[in-house]
Design an enzyme around this catalytic site. Structure first.
Site, PDB file in Angstrom:
ATOM      1  N   HIS A 123       0.889  -1.117  -0.156  1.00  0.00           N
ATOM      2  CA  HIS A 123      -0.065   0.054  -0.075  1.00  0.00           C
ATOM      3  C   HIS A 123       0.941   1.544  -0.024  1.00  0.00           C
ATOM      4  CE1 HIS A 123      -3.902   2.035   1.926  1.00  0.00           C
ATOM      5  NE2 HIS A 123      -3.242   2.810   1.169  1.00  0.00           N
ATOM      6  N   LEU A 127       2.296   6.506  -5.035  1.00  0.00           N
ATOM      7  CA  LEU A 127       3.400   7.124  -5.601  1.00  0.00           C
ATOM      8  C   LEU A 127       2.942   8.476  -6.246  1.00  0.00           C
ATOM      9  CD1 LEU A 127       4.953   3.981  -7.047  1.00  0.00           C
ATOM     10  CD2 LEU A 127       5.837   5.208  -5.169  1.00  0.00           C
ATOM     11  N   ASN A 169      -5.125   5.835  -6.638  1.00  0.00           N
ATOM     12  CA  ASN A 169      -5.941   7.379  -6.318  1.00  0.00           C
ATOM     13  C   ASN A 169      -4.853   8.324  -7.015  1.00  0.00           C
ATOM     14  OD1 ASN A 169      -4.044   7.118  -4.296  1.00  0.00           O
ATOM     15  ND2 ASN A 169      -5.526   8.198  -2.944  1.00  0.00           N
ATOM     16  N   ASP A 180      -8.928   2.845  -2.721  1.00  0.00           N
ATOM     17  CA  ASP A 180      -8.486   3.399  -1.633  1.00  0.00           C
ATOM     18  C   ASP A 180      -8.578   4.868  -1.797  1.00  0.00           C
ATOM     19  OD1 ASP A 180      -6.741   3.253   1.039  1.00  0.00           O
ATOM     20  OD2 ASP A 180      -5.090   4.414  -0.335  1.00  0.00           O
ATOM     21  N   HIS A 192      -5.183  -0.666   5.949  1.00  0.00           N
ATOM     22  CA  HIS A 192      -5.154   0.116   7.093  1.00  0.00           C
ATOM     23  C   HIS A 192      -6.282  -0.212   8.223  1.00  0.00           C
ATOM     24  CE1 HIS A 192      -7.732   2.595   4.704  1.00  0.00           C
ATOM     25  NE2 HIS A 192      -6.829   3.048   4.036  1.00  0.00           N
ATOM     26  N   ASN A 221      -6.090   9.138   7.501  1.00  0.00           N
ATOM     27  CA  ASN A 221      -7.414   8.599   7.356  1.00  0.00           C
ATOM     28  C   ASN A 221      -7.237   6.936   6.970  1.00  0.00           C
ATOM     29  OD1 ASN A 221     -10.234   8.250   6.992  1.00  0.00           O
ATOM     30  ND2 ASN A 221     -10.330   8.583   4.769  1.00  0.00           N
ATOM     31  N   ASP A 275       0.967   2.600   3.936  1.00  0.00           N
ATOM     32  CA  ASP A 275       0.051   3.872   3.446  1.00  0.00           C
ATOM     33  C   ASP A 275       0.813   5.072   3.219  1.00  0.00           C
ATOM     34  OD1 ASP A 275      -2.139   5.197   2.570  1.00  0.00           O
ATOM     35  OD2 ASP A 275      -3.215   5.034   4.501  1.00  0.00           O
ATOM     36  N   HIS A 321       2.417  14.096   0.620  1.00  0.00           N
ATOM     37  CA  HIS A 321       1.644  15.299   0.296  1.00  0.00           C
ATOM     38  C   HIS A 321       2.498  16.774  -0.049  1.00  0.00           C
ATOM     39  CE1 HIS A 321      -2.295  13.779   0.264  1.00  0.00           C
ATOM     40  NE2 HIS A 321      -2.208  13.112   1.718  1.00  0.00           N
TER      41      HIS A 321
HETATM   42  O1  DOR Z   1      -4.673   9.448   4.778  1.00  0.00           O
HETATM   43  C1  DOR Z   1      -4.716   8.835   4.170  1.00  0.00           C
HETATM   44  N1  DOR Z   1      -4.065   9.123   2.675  1.00  0.00           N
HETATM   45  N2  DOR Z   1      -5.922   7.866   3.783  1.00  0.00           N
HETATM   46  C2  DOR Z   1      -6.204   7.452   2.506  1.00  0.00           C
HETATM   47  O2  DOR Z   1      -7.028   6.887   2.182  1.00  0.00           O
HETATM   48  C3  DOR Z   1      -5.523   8.280   1.354  1.00  0.00           C
HETATM   49  C4  DOR Z   1      -4.459   8.854   1.390  1.00  0.00           C
HETATM   50  C5  DOR Z   1      -3.721   9.677   0.447  1.00  0.00           C
HETATM   51  O3  DOR Z   1      -3.938   9.151  -0.892  1.00  0.00           O
HETATM   52  O4  DOR Z   1      -3.139  10.444   0.662  1.00  0.00           O
HETATM   53 ZN    ZN Z   2      -3.836   4.751   0.977  1.00  0.00          ZN
END
Ligand code: DOR
Ligand code: ZN
Length: 422
Positions: A53, A56, A87, A147, A227, A273, A300, A304
């Protein structure tokens, strides 16, 4: 270029020191000629880690991460394979996009990048994506996930499970009943009440897992739960597994270590999340991982950009980077239980994802996918020292045990002396 290596005096999974011989990408039983020596005195050798998980961010958010930078961060964390979440922008919901990600992974050549395909078109939860075309593509997708969003419609979830059964595929669910988490900012509990923030109740996760294990049982398909974050979810999974449902589950390093108390700082670096939960949940998740009710640790890794993270809590995106700190965090939680760590971070994730050249024993004849860890090292996490393009780590200033010294992918070092090789 193919080279030969003697990895001298490594302790395989904590056993007494021995030499590992690498030639032509595989482990061999005697020292090859002209081998380069890698001193591994005091280092533990593990099969290369496998992350089921990873976000990228390419295509679409190359300012936060690219396939290449994320692959490099993964190698630095001891990984030799990662599964890339769907995503992206555009969403990985077609053969074209998953092939693009797969190709970028091959070009970077730092870890094996296995794309995950979206379950629904645009992650919108309305219409099944072209699962068959993604499975038949060069990327050979076997895991599908929306996800970031939950496949909330039970009929669509059932259809998806039915569809992937033909090729033994997996639906990896982000378990979050959206009607129960509208406007949620953090875990629903004492701390959210005190802070006056809208809560994300544990039951929103547990209700979806309960529904989905029943659907997976009904259809006879494979379900993977992303998660897992609550003690109640562990109980639902325990019962399902006892009945023989084909379900696997993951827990993140952050849910094994951090709690909802951190939200009181209003520092968005702790916004994720599903949200950080209570100490009681953390305890249940640790026990479930040891017991095997939760099968694996998955990062996960959610990089960002600064503007998406360094803002008011309510506006910040959820997620934290995790590839480079996963093993140190797990080491701090489990201690030096090397076989258990190898199982939960390499062997079992490789088996679930069907990555047949990963997660294998370090013995002659097997591909040389491995990582060398210095368990005696202690490091203070410095966000500016991360290899990932993003810096949103919740561990800044925290001292964690263990340092990844080297990683080998098919016999070639991707990391040596703690430095990325390309
Ligand atoms: O904290 C999260 N960030 N949970 C998710 O389900 C998606 C992920 C993201 O893509 O940033
Ligand atoms: Zn995720």
């Amino acid at each position: 270029m193919t080279s030969s290596y003697v990895i001298r005096g490594a302790s395989i999974l904590g056993a007494s020191p021995a030499d590992l011989f690498v030639s032509d990408g595989v482990l061999v039983d005697s020292a090859p000629s002209n081998a380069e020596v890698v001193e591994a005195d005091g280092l533990v050798a593990l099969p290369g880690l496998v992350d089921l998980h990873t976000h990228l961010r390419e295509p679409g958010r190359e300012d936060a991460e690219t396939v290449e930078t994320g692959s490099r961060a993964a190698a630095m964390g001891g990984y030799t394979a990662v599964c890339a979440m769907a995503n992206t922008s555009p969403v990985a919901d077609t053969a074209g996009v998953v092939e693009q990600v797969w190709r970028l992974g091959r070009e970077a050549g730092l870890v094996d990048v296995q794309p995950i395909g979206a379950v629904t078109v645009g992650l919108a939860g309305k219409q099944l994506a072209e699962l068959g075309a993604m499975a038949a593509s060069a990327a050979s997708v076997r895991i599908f996930s929306d996800d970031g969003s939950c496949v909330a419609d039970p009929r669509l979830m059932r259809r998806a499970l039915e569809y992937v059964k033909a090729f033994d595929g997996i639906i990896a669910q982000h378990a979050e009943e959206p009607r129960l988490t509208e406007g949620a900012q953090m875990h629903e509990g004492e701390v959210s009440t005190r802070l006056g923030l809208t809560g994300w109740p544990a039951v929103a996760e547990e209700a979806i897992i309960a529904r989905d294990v029943l659907l997976a049982e009904h259809v006879g398909s494979r379900l993977h739960v992303c998660h897992v974050s609550t003690a109640g979810s562990v109980e639902v999974l325990r019962q399902a597994k006892a009945r023989g449902v084909r379900v696997t589950a993951e827990v993140t390093p952050h849910h094994l270590l951090l709690t909802d108390e951190l939200a009181a700082s209003y520092d968005p670096v702790f916004k994720v999340n599903p949200p950080l939960r209570t100490a009681k949940d953390v305890e249940a998740l640790r026990a479930a991982l040891i017991e095997g009710v939760i099968d694996i640790v998955a990062t996960d890794h959610a990089p960002h950009a600064v503007e998406d993270k360094e803002c008011e809590w309510a506006y910040a995106r959820p997620g934290m980077v995790g590839l480079e700190t996963a093993l140190p965090v797990v080491l701090s939680v489990l201690g030096e239980q090397w076989d258990l760590i190898a199982d939960r971070m390499s062997r079992t994730p490789a088996r679930i994802a069907g990555l047949s050249s990963h997660g294998l024993s370090l013995r002659p004849g097997e591909p040389a996918n491995l990582t060398l860890v210095d368990p005696a090292a202690r490091r203070v996490v410095d966000p500016s020292g991360l290899t990932s393009k993003s810096r949103n780590t919740p561990y800044a200033g925290t001292t964690l045990p263990g340092r990844i010294v080297a990683t080998f992918l098919r016999g070639e070092p991707t990391v040596l002396d703690g430095k990325a090789q390309k």
